[in-house]
Design an enzyme around this catalytic site. Structure first.
Site, short mmCIF file in Angstrom:
data_model
loop_
_atom_site.label_atom_id
_atom_site.label_comp_id
_atom_site.label_asym_id
_atom_site.label_seq_id
_atom_site.Cartn_x
_atom_site.Cartn_y
_atom_site.Cartn_z
N PRO A 40 0.81 -1.16 0.23
CA PRO A 40 -0.02 0.12 -0.01
C PRO A 40 0.70 1.29 -0.11
CG PRO A 40 -0.42 -1.50 1.80
CD PRO A 40 0.60 -2.06 1.24
N LYS A 41 0.55 2.37 -0.91
CA LYS A 41 1.06 3.51 -0.95
C LYS A 41 0.61 4.39 0.28
CE LYS A 41 2.90 7.04 -4.00
NZ LYS A 41 3.16 8.04 -2.78
N MET A 42 1.43 4.92 1.24
CA MET A 42 1.26 5.76 2.44
C MET A 42 1.32 7.17 1.83
SD MET A 42 0.34 3.53 5.04
CE MET A 42 -0.60 2.63 3.82
N GLU B 105 -4.04 5.77 -0.94
CA GLU B 105 -3.65 6.48 -2.01
C GLU B 105 -3.19 5.75 -3.34
OE1 GLU B 105 0.13 9.66 -3.08
OE2 GLU B 105 0.34 8.53 -1.36
N GLY B 106 -2.79 4.40 -3.10
CA GLY B 106 -2.34 3.63 -4.22
C GLY B 106 -1.61 2.62 -3.76
#
Length: 284
Positions: free
Chosen positions: A24-26, A166-167
């Site tokens: 997961p993009k933090m 976010e992505g």
């Protein structure tokens, strides 16, 4: 000891491959945390900021360790809040820092290790470095390891979208750590939102178009768009803009709200502006 962080290339859509992992993009601040010669915390650009985040001193990591990760502050729903962590970064007053530690506590989410037991491990494959993190990182309220999946980036991308994250970041398992370089071994895919806006002005001194949305017969300011406008779009825009000027000040030329366009953006800010709006196309 500062090491310029490795960066990821942009990718339009995720993919599945047994040779990759996906994380997961933090949505926070990139941070290098080092315990080589006392605990220090560096931003992506090499600024030492431990005094602004004193709770990081609760991170118990062995001497001789350098970590790479994302510093986040979560909102009431447990999602990373970029504006809150930026408020923490921009606060220097010790009294205000002390107050914000209670109001907006940070968490350091680690995804890589660069030095282990005093020795560089940048030349080791990512999947081996991940195993080292399991040994080094003792999780608590401040320190956590990023979770990842192997092979299934599309599934994780779908899940992060549903969760409001976010992505994703896609990384090859065999990737080496390349300080300061943007490598195809690491790729990021963002959940973009879309909107139609009107252009209400432009900046005089550097490229930037004021945008707004029409809501109930009124214009709602949505910020400044700086990205996505190429030479062809600028060439088409400025002659039309000259014909619909209303007034100007020292910074902006203001226009009648007649030029429409589509944009993509990451999120809305607390004030209702579009974060990082990117021009897509004019609407005729």
């Amino acid at each position: 000891m500062f090491i310029s962080p490795m960066l990821a290339q942009k990718l339009d859509r995720p993919y599945d491959d047994e040779r990759i992992i996906a994380e997961p993009k933090m949505d926070g601040i990139r941070l290098i945390l080092t315990a080589m010669d006392g605990l220090k915390a560096y931003t992506r650009h090499g600024n030492e900021v431990l005094d602004r985040f004193p709770e990081l001193r609760e991170c118990s990591i062995p001497r001789g360790t350098v970590l790479d990760g994302e510093l986040i502050v979560t909102d009431s729903e447990g999602l990373p809040d970029f504006e809150r962590v930026m408020k923490r970064l921009q606060t220097r007053s010790s009294q205000k820092v002390e107050r914000l530690v209670r109001e907006f506590p940070v968490q350091y989410v680690v995804f890589d290790i660069l030095y282990h037991r005093g020795k560089a491990v940048l030349g080791r494959p990512l999947i081996e470095r991940k195993a080292m993190l399991d040994e080094v990182v003792r999780e608590n309220d401040v320190l956590a390891r990023i979770r990842f999946v192997e092979g299934n980036a599309t599934g994780l991308f779908r899940a992060t979208g549903e969760a409001g994250l976010e992505g994703v970041v896609i990384k090859r398992k065999d990737s080496l750590y390349l300080p300061g370089r943007r490598s195809m071994s690491w790729q990021k895919v963002i959940h973009w939102h879309k909107a139609e806006v009107v252009i209400t002005g432009y900046r005089k001194d550097e490229p930037g178009w004021l945008i707004a949305s029409k809501e109930g017969g009124r214009l709602r300011p949505r910020g400044i768009m700086e990205l996505g406008m190429g030479p062809a779009e600028r060439k088409a825009f400025y002659p039309v803009a000259q014909s619909i000027k209303t007034h100007e000040d020292g910074k902006f030329v203001y226009l009648e709200p007649r030029i429409r366009c589509r944009v993509k953006y990451k999120k809305e800010t607390h004030a209702g502006f579009l974060r990082e709006p990117v021009f897509q196309e004019f609407v005729l």
